[in-house]
Design a protein around this motif. Structure first.
Motif, PDB file in Angstrom:
ATOM      1  N   PHE A   3      36.094 -21.550  -4.187  1.00 25.52           N
ATOM      2  CA  PHE A   3      35.842 -22.435  -3.057  1.00 25.52           C
ATOM      3  C   PHE A   3      34.336 -22.531  -2.897  1.00 25.52           C
ATOM      4  O   PHE A   3      33.641 -21.525  -3.022  1.00 25.52           O
ATOM      5  N   THR A   4      33.853 -23.707  -2.609  1.00 17.05           N
ATOM      6  CA  THR A   4      32.424 -23.807  -2.327  1.00 17.05           C
ATOM      7  C   THR A   4      32.183 -23.327  -0.904  1.00 17.05           C
ATOM      8  O   THR A   4      33.069 -23.418  -0.043  1.00 17.05           O
ATOM      9  N   ASP A   5      31.002 -22.826  -0.686  1.00 16.58           N
ATOM     10  CA  ASP A   5      30.639 -22.386   0.661  1.00 16.58           C
ATOM     11  C   ASP A   5      30.732 -23.542   1.648  1.00 16.58           C
ATOM     12  O   ASP A   5      31.155 -23.368   2.790  1.00 16.58           O
ATOM     13  N   GLU A   6      30.360 -24.722   1.187  1.00 16.57           N
ATOM     14  CA  GLU A   6      30.385 -25.897   2.062  1.00 16.57           C
ATOM     15  C   GLU A   6      31.812 -26.220   2.504  1.00 16.57           C
ATOM     16  O   GLU A   6      32.051 -26.559   3.658  1.00 16.57           O
ATOM     17  N   GLN A   7      32.775 -26.114   1.570  1.00 16.40           N
ATOM     18  CA  GLN A   7      34.176 -26.377   1.917  1.00 16.40           C
ATOM     19  C   GLN A   7      34.657 -25.397   2.982  1.00 16.40           C
ATOM     20  O   GLN A   7      35.273 -25.791   3.972  1.00 16.40           O
ATOM     21  N   LEU A   8      34.394 -24.119   2.736  1.00 13.86           N
ATOM     22  CA  LEU A   8      34.877 -23.102   3.671  1.00 13.86           C
ATOM     23  C   LEU A   8      34.203 -23.209   5.026  1.00 13.86           C
ATOM     24  O   LEU A   8      34.846 -23.029   6.062  1.00 13.86           O
TER      25      LEU A   8
END
Length: 94
Positions: A3-8
């Motif tokens: 998961f990208t940090d931005e998504q989370l």
């Protein structure tokens, strides 16, 4: 599953969750259109071999909460910035 940090962070902000938690990962995958069965497979590394039923129950509970939050407005929005915790409390839950 990566998961990208931005998504989370986006999902955590949207639903007032702890970023990086299992719940935020499940919500993120649900928003991307994955089914519960697919999510169970993708996140299988989080399952405790001693208690696999707990993992499945948690995923089902998270999916039900996410689905309920979608029904507020018919969109992928959490109404009025309400957190899942306060929503559960309003229903008489934990």
């Amino acid at each position: 599953m990566e998961f990208t940090d931005e998504q989370l962070l986006a999902v955590a902000r949207k639903y007032n969750l702890i970023s990086g938690s299992l719940k935020s990962k499940v919500f993120s995958l649900l928003e991307q259109g994955y089914t519960l069965r697919e999510i169970r497979f993708l996140l299988r590394d989080y399952r405790d071999p001693q208690s696999p039923q707990t993992f499945s129950n948690s995923l089902r509970r998270y999916a039900a909460t996410w689905k309920e939050l979608q029904s507020f407005s018919g969109k992928n929005n959490c109404p009025h910035g309400a957190s899942t915790r306060s929503t559960a409390r309003a229903r008489g839950g934990a």
